[in-house]
Design a protein around this motif. Structure first.
Motif, PDB file in Angstrom:
ATOM      1  N   UNK A  13      33.544  37.010  42.664  1.00  0.00           N
ATOM      2  CA  UNK A  13      34.756  36.532  43.310  1.00  0.00           C
ATOM      3  C   UNK A  13      35.896  36.638  42.303  1.00  0.00           C
ATOM      4  N   UNK A  14      37.055  37.079  42.786  1.00  0.00           N
ATOM      5  CA  UNK A  14      38.206  37.181  41.883  1.00  0.00           C
ATOM      6  C   UNK A  14      38.821  35.803  41.656  1.00  0.00           C
ATOM      7  N   UNK A  15      39.171  35.521  40.403  1.00  0.00           N
ATOM      8  CA  UNK A  15      39.888  34.295  40.044  1.00  0.00           C
ATOM      9  C   UNK A  15      41.379  34.578  39.901  1.00  0.00           C
ATOM     10  N   UNK A  16      41.711  35.630  39.153  1.00  0.00           N
ATOM     11  CA  UNK A  16      43.093  36.065  39.018  1.00  0.00           C
ATOM     12  C   UNK A  16      43.093  37.557  38.683  1.00  0.00           C
ATOM     13  N   UNK A  17      44.178  38.074  38.164  1.00  0.00           N
ATOM     14  CA  UNK A  17      44.319  39.510  37.938  1.00  0.00           C
ATOM     15  C   UNK A  17      43.216  40.089  37.056  1.00  0.00           C
ATOM     16  N   UNK A  18      42.760  39.326  36.065  1.00  0.00           N
ATOM     17  CA  UNK A  18      41.799  39.865  35.101  1.00  0.00           C
ATOM     18  C   UNK A  18      40.467  39.112  35.059  1.00  0.00           C
ATOM     19  N   UNK A  19      40.343  38.007  35.786  1.00  0.00           N
ATOM     20  CA  UNK A  19      39.144  37.174  35.664  1.00  0.00           C
ATOM     21  C   UNK A  19      38.335  37.162  36.971  1.00  0.00           C
ATOM     22  N   UNK A  20      37.008  37.106  36.804  1.00  0.00           N
ATOM     23  CA  UNK A  20      36.080  37.143  37.922  1.00  0.00           C
ATOM     24  C   UNK A  20      34.979  36.106  37.709  1.00  0.00           C
ATOM     25  N   UNK A  21      34.480  35.581  38.802  1.00  0.00           N
ATOM     26  CA  UNK A  21      33.371  34.632  38.762  1.00  0.00           C
ATOM     27  C   UNK A  21      32.142  35.282  39.386  1.00  0.00           C
ATOM     28  N   UNK A  22      31.030  35.392  38.650  1.00  0.00           N
ATOM     29  CA  UNK A  22      29.824  35.963  39.252  1.00  0.00           C
ATOM     30  C   UNK A  22      29.186  34.980  40.227  1.00  0.00           C
ATOM     31  N   UNK A  23      28.606  35.502  41.294  1.00  0.00           N
ATOM     32  CA  UNK A  23      27.843  34.679  42.220  1.00  0.00           C
ATOM     33  C   UNK A  23      26.374  34.695  41.796  1.00  0.00           C
ATOM     34  N   UNK A  24      25.553  33.944  42.510  1.00  0.00           N
ATOM     35  CA  UNK A  24      24.123  33.908  42.210  1.00  0.00           C
ATOM     36  C   UNK A  24      23.481  35.288  42.384  1.00  0.00           C
ATOM     37  N   UNK A  77      32.177  32.866  34.235  1.00  0.00           N
ATOM     38  CA  UNK A  77      33.454  33.546  34.419  1.00  0.00           C
ATOM     39  C   UNK A  77      33.665  34.600  33.336  1.00  0.00           C
ATOM     40  N   UNK A  78      34.142  35.774  33.735  1.00  0.00           N
ATOM     41  CA  UNK A  78      34.401  36.838  32.764  1.00  0.00           C
ATOM     42  C   UNK A  78      35.807  37.390  32.971  1.00  0.00           C
ATOM     43  N   UNK A  79      36.370  37.856  31.877  1.00  0.00           N
ATOM     44  CA  UNK A  79      37.695  38.464  31.875  1.00  0.00           C
ATOM     45  C   UNK A  79      37.549  39.913  31.456  1.00  0.00           C
TER      46      UNK A  79
END
Length: 266
Positions: A13-24, A77-79
């Motif tokens: 899932x996208x958090x912002x322009x450069x960051x993402x949250x992985x799902x299970x 969370x990863x950037x």
């Protein structure tokens, strides 16, 4: 594919322009507290695609991408930061860095080459694989745990053998929720599965994670299936190599290599 309202039908899932949250669904095979590198590799290509979206000039194709895996990426969370290292009209080099908790976990470099009509001299690849529609699914999750493996439709052309398997891989999940990924990003998101389809030794007794992944492509892949014609070799001093001829349903598209660190389970 849906596993309930709490988990999106995507790997990220996208958090912002450069960051993402992985799902299970991005959970790893060696540890469910880590990300499997396969969807993370696809996410990196997705970020590179976004970086290149406004690029002017002649059409170019991503023809090689190499990933160096600097650590075990946590399921957190990863950037992703992308920059053009070597701009050019016919050849361009792009670099991406994945940060987790502020620490670099993956560095990737991608070469883009100008598109030129070479159809009259094209050829030399491997034979086309039998299409996936004619094959039965294989329960890969019986050998490997993790949300990523559970999300796959794996269809081998013949029963998997130690160190040697040819199989089609697909998924019903999106790469990033609510976003359309390119065919290349979706394809790359399945390539790292190669190291798990042709195991030489039981992962309950031996560890053999890869520290890198490099793809060389002679054409852009198409469709929802990633074909992996894979051979795994273990050396006598703790090193191994997973080598794969890459296919889509129209035929071969290139090659992938993974360097393995082989050691007994503690």
């Amino acid at each position: 594919m849906s596993t309930g309202t709490a988990t999106p039908d995507s790997y990220y899932e996208r958090i912002d322009e450069h960051r993402y949250k992985p799902t299970a669904h991005a959970g790893g095979a060696w540890s469910e507290n880590e990300q499997h590198f396969s969807p993370l590799g696809g996410l990196i290509v997705h970020a590179v695609d976004r970086h290149l979206a406004g690029r002017a000039g002649a059409a170019m194709s991503l023809s090689r991408i190499s990933f160096d895996i600097l650590g075990r990426p946590a399921l957190d969370e990863c950037e992703i930061r992308v920059e053009t290292v070597r701009p050019g009209r016919t050849i361009e080099l792009v670099e991406a860095t994945v940060l987790i908790a502020g620490r670099p976990e993956v560095r990737a470099r991608a070469w883009l080459l100008a598109d030129v009509d070479t159809g009259s001299v094209a050829g030399g690849g491997a034979e086309r694989l039998a299409p996936p529609g004619t094959l039965a699914s294989w329960p890969m999750a019986a050998q490997w745990p993790g949300g990523y493996i559970a999300s796959l439709d794996v269809r081998p052309l013949a029963p998997p053998q130690p160190g040697r398997t040819t199989a089609w891989i697909s998924t019903g999940l999106d790469l990033v929720a609510g976003e359309t990924a390119s065919p290349l990003a979706s394809y790359v998101a399945l390539v790292d599965t190669a190291n798990g389809i042709a195991v030489r030794q039981s992962p309950e007794e031996w560890m053999f994670p890869n520290v890198d992944l490099t793809l060389h492509l002679h054409r852009a892949p198409r469709g929802r299936w990633t074909g992996l014609d894979t051979t795994v070799v273990f050396g006598p001093t703790g090193q191994g190599i997973t080598s794969t001829v890459l296919h889509d349903v129209d035929g071969p598209v290139g090659h992938a290599q993974q360097l393995l660190t082989v050691r007994p389970q503690p």
